[in-house]
Design a protein around this motif. Sequence first.
Motif, PDB file in Angstrom:
ATOM      1  N   SER A  65       4.615   1.116 -12.408  1.00 29.52           N
ATOM      2  CA  SER A  65       4.014   2.142 -13.637  1.00 29.52           C
ATOM      3  C   SER A  65       4.056   3.536 -12.277  1.00 29.52           C
ATOM      4  O   SER A  65       3.989   5.197 -12.971  1.00 29.52           O
ATOM      5  CB  SER A  65       2.431   1.758 -13.273  1.00 29.52           C
ATOM      6  N   LEU A  66       4.448   3.381 -11.434  1.00 31.87           N
ATOM      7  CA  LEU A  66       4.970   4.695 -10.596  1.00 31.87           C
ATOM      8  C   LEU A  66       6.021   5.129 -10.967  1.00 31.87           C
ATOM      9  O   LEU A  66       6.149   6.566 -10.816  1.00 31.87           O
ATOM     10  CB  LEU A  66       4.169   4.446  -8.995  1.00 31.87           C
ATOM     11  N   MET A  67       6.848   4.312 -10.851  1.00 28.85           N
ATOM     12  CA  MET A  67       8.297   5.014 -11.607  1.00 28.85           C
ATOM     13  C   MET A  67       8.361   5.437 -12.670  1.00 28.85           C
ATOM     14  O   MET A  67       8.944   6.254 -13.383  1.00 28.85           O
ATOM     15  CB  MET A  67       9.274   3.281 -11.593  1.00 28.85           C
ATOM     16  N   ARG A 126       0.801  -1.146  -0.114  1.00 28.77           N
ATOM     17  CA  ARG A 126       0.293   0.482   0.011  1.00 28.77           C
ATOM     18  C   ARG A 126       0.584   1.164   0.145  1.00 28.77           C
ATOM     19  O   ARG A 126       0.509   1.888  -0.191  1.00 28.77           O
ATOM     20  CB  ARG A 126      -0.799   0.097   1.159  1.00 28.77           C
ATOM     21  N   HIS A 127       2.047   0.962  -0.448  1.00 27.16           N
ATOM     22  CA  HIS A 127       3.101   2.046   0.499  1.00 27.16           C
ATOM     23  C   HIS A 127       4.025   2.351  -1.088  1.00 27.16           C
ATOM     24  O   HIS A 127       5.005   2.519  -0.520  1.00 27.16           O
ATOM     25  CB  HIS A 127       4.078   2.201   1.822  1.00 27.16           C
ATOM     26  N   MET A 128       3.982   1.445  -1.421  1.00 27.14           N
ATOM     27  CA  MET A 128       5.428   1.630  -2.906  1.00 27.14           C
ATOM     28  C   MET A 128       5.399   2.797  -3.110  1.00 27.14           C
ATOM     29  O   MET A 128       6.794   3.357  -3.782  1.00 27.14           O
ATOM     30  CB  MET A 128       5.108   0.601  -3.837  1.00 27.14           C
ATOM     31  N   ILE A 129       4.995   3.642  -3.191  1.00 30.26           N
ATOM     32  CA  ILE A 129       4.925   5.030  -3.458  1.00 30.26           C
ATOM     33  C   ILE A 129       6.334   5.909  -3.198  1.00 30.26           C
ATOM     34  O   ILE A 129       6.860   6.319  -3.215  1.00 30.26           O
ATOM     35  CB  ILE A 129       4.022   6.583  -3.674  1.00 30.26           C
ATOM     36  N   CYS A 130       6.413   5.784  -1.998  1.00 24.70           N
ATOM     37  CA  CYS A 130       7.765   5.585  -0.865  1.00 24.70           C
ATOM     38  C   CYS A 130       9.034   5.425  -1.163  1.00 24.70           C
ATOM     39  O   CYS A 130       9.988   5.979  -0.645  1.00 24.70           O
ATOM     40  CB  CYS A 130       7.141   5.637   0.548  1.00 24.70           C
ATOM     41  N   TYR A 131       8.747   4.375  -1.843  1.00 24.30           N
ATOM     42  CA  TYR A 131      10.008   3.591  -3.076  1.00 24.30           C
ATOM     43  C   TYR A 131      10.568   4.201  -3.772  1.00 24.30           C
ATOM     44  O   TYR A 131      11.248   2.661  -4.859  1.00 24.30           O
ATOM     45  CB  TYR A 131       9.985   1.894  -1.762  1.00 24.30           C
ATOM     46  N   VAL A 134       7.265  12.810 -12.895  1.00 27.89           N
ATOM     47  CA  VAL A 134       7.427  13.663 -11.510  1.00 27.89           C
ATOM     48  C   VAL A 134       6.458  14.207 -11.002  1.00 27.89           C
ATOM     49  O   VAL A 134       6.482  13.547  -9.693  1.00 27.89           O
ATOM     50  CB  VAL A 134       8.801  14.299 -11.473  1.00 27.89           C
ATOM     51  N   TYR A 135       5.780  15.018 -11.103  1.00 22.67           N
ATOM     52  CA  TYR A 135       5.138  15.675 -10.151  1.00 22.67           C
ATOM     53  C   TYR A 135       3.334  14.824 -10.541  1.00 22.67           C
ATOM     54  O   TYR A 135       2.945  15.451  -9.293  1.00 22.67           O
ATOM     55  CB  TYR A 135       4.198  16.987 -11.511  1.00 22.67           C
ATOM     56  N   ARG A 136       3.212  13.589 -11.212  1.00 23.44           N
ATOM     57  CA  ARG A 136       2.161  13.247 -10.763  1.00 23.44           C
ATOM     58  C   ARG A 136       2.877  12.017  -9.362  1.00 23.44           C
ATOM     59  O   ARG A 136       1.930  11.893  -8.771  1.00 23.44           O
ATOM     60  CB  ARG A 136       2.003  12.317 -11.898  1.00 23.44           C
ATOM     61  N   GLN A 137       4.129  12.029  -9.379  1.00 22.13           N
ATOM     62  CA  GLN A 137       4.392  11.111  -8.477  1.00 22.13           C
ATOM     63  C   GLN A 137       4.434  11.418  -6.934  1.00 22.13           C
ATOM     64  O   GLN A 137       4.544  11.496  -5.755  1.00 22.13           O
ATOM     65  CB  GLN A 137       5.885  10.741  -8.570  1.00 22.13           C
ATOM     66  N   LYS A 138       5.770  13.343  -7.258  1.00 23.89           N
ATOM     67  CA  LYS A 138       4.827  14.290  -5.845  1.00 23.89           C
ATOM     68  C   LYS A 138       3.422  13.916  -5.263  1.00 23.89           C
ATOM     69  O   LYS A 138       3.380  13.869  -4.657  1.00 23.89           O
ATOM     70  CB  LYS A 138       5.654  15.328  -6.062  1.00 23.89           C
ATOM     71  N   LYS A 139       2.250  14.612  -6.612  1.00 18.64           N
ATOM     72  CA  LYS A 139       1.160  14.500  -6.159  1.00 18.64           C
ATOM     73  C   LYS A 139       1.234  13.391  -4.532  1.00 18.64           C
ATOM     74  O   LYS A 139       0.359  13.235  -4.342  1.00 18.64           O
ATOM     75  CB  LYS A 139       0.631  14.741  -7.097  1.00 18.64           C
ATOM     76  N   TRP A 140       0.751  12.521  -5.538  1.00 14.23           N
ATOM     77  CA  TRP A 140       0.429  10.881  -5.094  1.00 14.23           C
ATOM     78  C   TRP A 140       1.139  10.503  -3.274  1.00 14.23           C
ATOM     79  O   TRP A 140       0.626  10.365  -2.672  1.00 14.23           O
ATOM     80  CB  TRP A 140       1.245   9.140  -5.744  1.00 14.23           C
ATOM     81  N   MET A 141       2.698  10.930  -3.627  1.00 22.86           N
ATOM     82  CA  MET A 141       3.648  11.437  -2.228  1.00 22.86           C
ATOM     83  C   MET A 141       2.527  11.886  -1.367  1.00 22.86           C
ATOM     84  O   MET A 141       2.018  11.658  -0.199  1.00 22.86           O
ATOM     85  CB  MET A 141       4.747  11.404  -2.223  1.00 22.86           C
ATOM     86  N   GLY A 142       2.247  12.661  -1.411  1.00 23.20           N
ATOM     87  CA  GLY A 142       1.305  14.011  -0.958  1.00 23.20           C
ATOM     88  C   GLY A 142       0.290  13.609  -0.335  1.00 23.20           C
ATOM     89  O   GLY A 142      -0.119  13.571   0.402  1.00 23.20           O
ATOM     90  N   ASP A 143      -0.545  12.827  -0.949  1.00 27.93           N
ATOM     91  CA  ASP A 143      -1.795  12.532  -1.076  1.00 27.93           C
ATOM     92  C   ASP A 143      -1.542  11.052   0.032  1.00 27.93           C
ATOM     93  O   ASP A 143      -2.562  11.325   0.991  1.00 27.93           O
ATOM     94  CB  ASP A 143      -2.469  11.749  -2.427  1.00 27.93           C
ATOM     95  N   LEU A 144      -0.702  10.682  -0.249  1.00 25.41           N
ATOM     96  CA  LEU A 144      -0.846   9.290   0.909  1.00 25.41           C
ATOM     97  C   LEU A 144      -0.527  10.032   2.877  1.00 25.41           C
ATOM     98  O   LEU A 144      -0.806   9.300   3.421  1.00 25.41           O
ATOM     99  CB  LEU A 144       0.890   8.868   0.429  1.00 25.41           C
ATOM    100  N   LEU A 145       0.430  10.969   2.310  1.00 21.39           N
ATOM    101  CA  LEU A 145       0.759  12.168   3.403  1.00 21.39           C
ATOM    102  C   LEU A 145      -0.056  12.353   4.184  1.00 21.39           C
ATOM    103  O   LEU A 145      -0.238  12.552   5.859  1.00 21.39           O
ATOM    104  CB  LEU A 145       1.915  12.859   3.211  1.00 21.39           C
ATOM    105  N   VAL A 146      -1.043  13.072   3.495  1.00 22.45           N
ATOM    106  CA  VAL A 146      -2.269  13.741   4.002  1.00 22.45           C
ATOM    107  C   VAL A 146      -3.463  12.643   5.118  1.00 22.45           C
ATOM    108  O   VAL A 146      -3.540  12.552   6.164  1.00 22.45           O
ATOM    109  CB  VAL A 146      -2.967  14.677   2.921  1.00 22.45           C
ATOM    110  N   ARG A 147      -3.561  11.276   3.983  1.00 23.09           N
ATOM    111  CA  ARG A 147      -4.182  10.460   4.860  1.00 23.09           C
ATOM    112  C   ARG A 147      -3.264   9.620   5.862  1.00 23.09           C
ATOM    113  O   ARG A 147      -4.253   9.399   6.796  1.00 23.09           O
ATOM    114  CB  ARG A 147      -4.309   9.540   3.560  1.00 23.09           C
ATOM    115  N   SER A 148      -1.831   9.708   6.489  1.00 19.95           N
ATOM    116  CA  SER A 148      -1.361   9.468   6.502  1.00 19.95           C
ATOM    117  C   SER A 148      -1.322  10.365   8.198  1.00 19.95           C
ATOM    118  O   SER A 148      -0.265  10.188   8.774  1.00 19.95           O
ATOM    119  CB  SER A 148       0.337   9.014   6.558  1.00 19.95           C
ATOM    120  N   GLY A 149      -1.744  11.712   8.448  1.00 17.50           N
ATOM    121  CA  GLY A 149      -1.527  12.422   8.526  1.00 17.50           C
ATOM    122  C   GLY A 149      -0.459  13.254   9.243  1.00 17.50           C
ATOM    123  O   GLY A 149      -0.026  13.351   9.702  1.00 17.50           O
TER     124      GLY A 149
END
Length: 276
Positions: A106-108, A37-42, A112-127
């Motif tokens: 696909s994530l890789m 669920r967190h592959m975007i982090c890596y 880049v802007y989409r990767q950054k957005k997805w990472m931001g979305d995950l961080l918001v959901r993680s508090g």
Amino acid sequence: MRESLICIGKIGKKGYYFEDTGIQIFSYEELCYYLKRHMICYIHTLPGEDLLVYLRDELGLEKLYKQLIRLTDPEKDQMKYFSALFREGHYFNEDEIRDILDEYRSLMNAPVYRQKKWMGDLLVRSGRSARALESYQEALAEEDMEKNEIGRIYHNIGIAESKLFRFQNAKIAFIKAYQHLGEEKSLFYYYAITALLEGIEAAGEELKEFEDSDMLLDAFEEKFAEYQEDFQYNAVSEIYKKIVFLNENGKEEEAKIKKKRLVRSLQKDFRKEIEI
């Protein structure tokens, strides 16, 4: 209802803490579930070697430790790292592993802007809203973005700012989102924040600046009333009655203090209503 995992391997006496998301795991199975669920982090870096030490020392996975430690070199294929990790404990079957790795690829390969957005979305959901804002700003710094993509990022910036109680910043972000994307949801959040900060009438006046405001105003007032209605039968409504009583009995300063606290409480509850 929270999801449960069946762990057949060793359970660690102490957990491993993922700093980015604030999540702690205690088993190999939980690790696999987390990573899926967190592959975007890596996509730019692999998990730290301290995770491998945890697998060896706390979970007794010596063989997996030796496999993965040879694959931590940045020059090596990151796909092999995750392939080895997921296959060792048979938590996922081969089809599931293939799907996870395809999604990771696909994530890789995404812009880049989409990767950054997805990472931001995950961080918001993680508090982790403050960190999310950094990712969103990095995304906006990228070139060749479509207008609607910019709008979605600004909308989520508004959500992150709201989570941090920075409502004036959130209002600006939601307006920018509406200007780029044209979605009523962004404009409603702008309206709702204004109503919370300045009152319903002020929110209605600000809405008049936008096209179709007459048609939207009734809908927005009705929707915002739903938030207020939720508080009619709880302690918040009792506070409101106390404020009215104080005002009617010449205790305006005390009423003002209580009203400020009430608005803060409404703002706090409104934050829970807006999600990515």
